[in-house]
Write a protein that holds these residues in place. Structure first.
Motif, short mmCIF file in Angstrom:
data_model
loop_
_atom_site.label_atom_id
_atom_site.label_comp_id
_atom_site.label_asym_id
_atom_site.label_seq_id
_atom_site.Cartn_x
_atom_site.Cartn_y
_atom_site.Cartn_z
N LEU A 98 20.77 -2.15 -34.08
CA LEU A 98 20.54 -3.16 -33.05
C LEU A 98 21.87 -3.69 -32.53
N ASN A 99 21.94 -3.96 -31.23
CA ASN A 99 23.17 -4.49 -30.63
C ASN A 99 22.93 -5.71 -29.76
N ASP A 100 21.73 -5.86 -29.23
CA ASP A 100 21.41 -6.96 -28.33
C ASP A 100 20.66 -8.04 -29.10
N THR A 101 21.25 -9.23 -29.17
CA THR A 101 20.65 -10.32 -29.96
C THR A 101 19.45 -10.95 -29.26
N LYS A 102 19.20 -10.55 -28.02
CA LYS A 102 18.07 -11.15 -27.30
C LYS A 102 16.85 -10.25 -27.27
N LYS A 103 17.01 -9.01 -27.75
CA LYS A 103 15.90 -8.07 -27.71
C LYS A 103 15.31 -7.86 -29.10
N VAL A 104 14.12 -7.31 -29.11
CA VAL A 104 13.38 -7.10 -30.35
C VAL A 104 13.26 -5.60 -30.61
N SER A 105 13.34 -5.23 -31.86
CA SER A 105 13.26 -3.81 -32.24
C SER A 105 11.87 -3.24 -32.03
N LYS A 106 11.79 -1.93 -32.17
CA LYS A 106 10.50 -1.27 -32.25
C LYS A 106 9.83 -1.68 -33.57
N ILE A 107 8.57 -1.34 -33.74
CA ILE A 107 7.85 -1.65 -34.98
C ILE A 107 8.38 -0.77 -36.10
N VAL A 108 8.65 -1.38 -37.25
CA VAL A 108 9.19 -0.68 -38.40
C VAL A 108 8.20 -0.79 -39.56
N GLU A 109 7.84 0.35 -40.14
CA GLU A 109 6.95 0.35 -41.30
C GLU A 109 7.77 0.52 -42.57
N THR A 110 7.56 -0.36 -43.54
CA THR A 110 8.18 -0.25 -44.86
C THR A 110 7.09 -0.40 -45.92
N GLU A 111 7.47 -0.33 -47.18
CA GLU A 111 6.50 -0.51 -48.26
C GLU A 111 5.91 -1.91 -48.26
N TYR A 112 6.53 -2.85 -47.54
CA TYR A 112 6.04 -4.22 -47.51
C TYR A 112 5.03 -4.47 -46.40
N GLY A 113 5.01 -3.59 -45.40
CA GLY A 113 4.12 -3.78 -44.27
C GLY A 113 4.79 -3.34 -42.98
N PHE A 114 4.46 -4.01 -41.86
CA PHE A 114 5.02 -3.67 -40.55
C PHE A 114 5.87 -4.84 -40.05
N HIS A 115 7.04 -4.51 -39.49
CA HIS A 115 8.00 -5.52 -39.06
C HIS A 115 8.40 -5.31 -37.61
N ILE A 116 8.82 -6.40 -36.97
CA ILE A 116 9.70 -6.33 -35.81
C ILE A 116 10.93 -7.13 -36.17
N ILE A 117 12.09 -6.71 -35.64
CA ILE A 117 13.37 -7.25 -36.10
C ILE A 117 14.19 -7.70 -34.89
N GLN A 118 14.94 -8.79 -35.09
CA GLN A 118 15.88 -9.25 -34.07
C GLN A 118 17.25 -9.45 -34.71
N LEU A 119 18.27 -8.94 -34.06
CA LEU A 119 19.64 -9.09 -34.55
C LEU A 119 20.13 -10.52 -34.33
N ILE A 120 20.79 -11.08 -35.35
CA ILE A 120 21.45 -12.38 -35.20
C ILE A 120 22.96 -12.17 -35.08
N GLU A 121 23.53 -11.40 -36.04
CA GLU A 121 24.98 -11.20 -36.02
C GLU A 121 25.34 -10.01 -36.90
N LYS A 122 26.35 -9.25 -36.46
CA LYS A 122 26.93 -8.20 -37.30
C LYS A 122 28.31 -8.66 -37.74
N ARG A 123 28.62 -8.34 -39.00
CA ARG A 123 29.93 -8.72 -39.54
C ARG A 123 30.39 -7.59 -40.46
N GLY A 124 31.20 -6.69 -39.93
CA GLY A 124 31.67 -5.56 -40.73
C GLY A 124 30.50 -4.67 -41.13
N ASP A 125 30.37 -4.46 -42.44
CA ASP A 125 29.29 -3.60 -42.95
C ASP A 125 28.07 -4.40 -43.37
#
Length: 448
Positions: free
Chosen positions: A246-273
């Motif tokens: 993710l690079n745009d803090t105003k946009k929302v990711s596609k739907i992500v499926e994990t073992e916990y369920g389904f997510h949408i994600i928004q970037l707040i900040e990147k700092r190195g790794d």
């Protein structure tokens, strides 16, 4: 083994000194390193705030702890010992996230510690780096201490009865679980809700954090879905793959499926790794009829194990269980924290603990519903109680590892005390008037 860690509040005092350049009253001198009265006062206040008991006079205990820490850090300087900063940063992120989770928001954390998150992060980084360096020095001092079986047995024989640790009741259990399939329509409904949330955020209609508070089923929902800074290895792979792209803090990711369920994600900040994101988690629900069918299947399987004996519990676990952690070990549960198959009752999942509380060794429970601790999804299970170890005083046969740990800790502590005694003797130490009348843990601080 006692651990001589940096006290968080002393770092606060030290930073204040460096920033304000204020002349301070020196209480102790360790080599050319001063211990200021303000450091001690700040540390004492932190003990009070955190309700941490102090054994003895705080104006004796705290400066001695700081002095011991200075000696270890000086040795770390001599040996050019450095902290693993990637591990330190991971610890800092975990601690910041813990504070946010317990206090409710970043703002409340800043109010509680009376400093900004970046300042708190710097302080914690120093804290964890110093702890790491001290631990490495201690490990180097004690690295050659090895316990032989005869030494452990002799140690146990000489232990006064009231010094032998008390071991609480423990049990060993096997489990078979079935995870009912979630209806396709339920999954599609969850995805539709998440797509709607994403569209509303992307259009500027509503803030992501508001939707997270209202609808997210993740613990972080109460603080707007923010999870704090995480390295790639701290996140489940599917989440990390999207979050780090993710690079745009105003946009929302596609739907992500994990073992916990389904997510949408928004970037707040990147700092190195590391990356800080917020997310909304929705978990599809198991249909009631599917739960009922799964319960009936396990009841039938239990009948074949207990009544007709057509199959053993171990065979049933291998063939039918859908618990990936126990399926290939005949259903045997292992405590992830200790690596042992023996559980204290409080360490078992609540539903399993309730089942085995009144069972006899060899009994197999009726089928019951329990929550998967990771996905928080309903599943059904049966458990077998394979062993019950009553509460008892530790003995050399059943609790050899515990006795060995006691012996090794005591032996290593003696080596550390011996090293400290020599270090204190060889180091310039000056304790100012008003700070000398103490019954110190270590001898030799006051030079004659």
């Amino acid at each position: 083994m006692r651990i001589f860690n940096t006290i968080l509040c002393t770092l606060v005092a030290g930073m204040a000194l460096a920033q304000n350049n204020i002349a301070e009253e020196v209480a102790w001198m360790i080599g050319d390193e001063p211990i200021y009265k303000s450091e001690i006062e700040q540390a004492y206040q932190e003990y009070l705030d955190e309700k941490i008991p102090i054994k003895g006079d705080p104006y004796c205990v705290i400066p001695e702890q700081l002095a011991v820490q200075r000696l270890y850090l000086h040795q770390a300087d001599l040996d050019t010992i450095e902290a693993n900063m990637s591990m330190v940063q991971m610890r800092v992120d975990q601690q910041i996230n813990y504070y946010i989770a317990n206090l409710g928001s970043r703002e409340k954390v800043e109010q509680y510690f009376r400093r900004t998150i970046p300042d708190l992060r710097d302080m914690l980084q120093t804290n964890w780096a110093n702890q790491s360096r001290v631990q490495q020095v201690q490990d180097d001092i004690t690295k050659n201490f090895k316990a032989t079986p005869s030494e452990v047995r002799n140690f146990y024989k000489k232990l006064p009865e009231d010094s032998i640790p008390f071991v609480p009741l423990k049990v060993e259990v096997q489990v078979i679980t079935l995870k009912p399939a979630i209806p396709r329509q339920e999954i599609e409904d969850v995805k539709a809700r998440l797509r709607d949330y994403a569209e509303r955020v992307n259009s500027g209609e509503i803030d992501f954090s508001t939707l997270a508070v209202l609808y997210s089923e993740a613990p972080e929902g109460i603080r707007g879905g923010e999870i704090g800074f995480m390295g790639r290895g701290q996140l489940v792979p599917e989440y990390a793959a999207v979050a780090f792209n993710l690079n745009d803090t105003k946009k929302v990711s596609k739907i992500v499926e994990t073992e916990y369920g389904f997510h949408i994600i928004q970037l707040i900040e990147k700092r190195g790794d590391r990356v800080n994101t917020r997310h909304i988690l929705l978990r599809p629900k198991v249909a009631e009829k599917d739960l009922t069918e799964a319960l009936e299947r396990l009841d039938t399987l239990r009948n074949e194990i207990v009544d007709t004996k057509r199959i053993t519990f171990e065979e049933a676990a291998r063939y039918y269980s859908q618990d990936k952690n126990t399926r290939y070990s005949n259903g045997v549960m292992v405590d992830e924290n200790t690596g042992s198959t023996r559980f204290e009752m409080s360490a078992l999942p609540q539903e399993i603990s309730k089942q085995v509380a009144d069972m006899e060794v060899g009994d197999v429970s009726e089928a019951f519903i329990m929550m998967d601790p990771k996905s928080n999804r309903e599943q059904v299970a049966i458990v077998k109680l394979t062993n019950r170890i009553p509460a008892h005083r530790a003995n050399i046969v059943d609790d050899y590892q515990l006795i060995q740990d006691l012996y090794e800790n005591e032996g290593k502590q003696k080596l550390l005390d011996k090293w400290l005694a020599k270090k204190i003797k060889d180091t310039y130490v000056k304790i100012e008037d008003g700070w000398r009348g103490c019954d110190f843990e270590h001898q030799g601080w006051i030079k004659k």
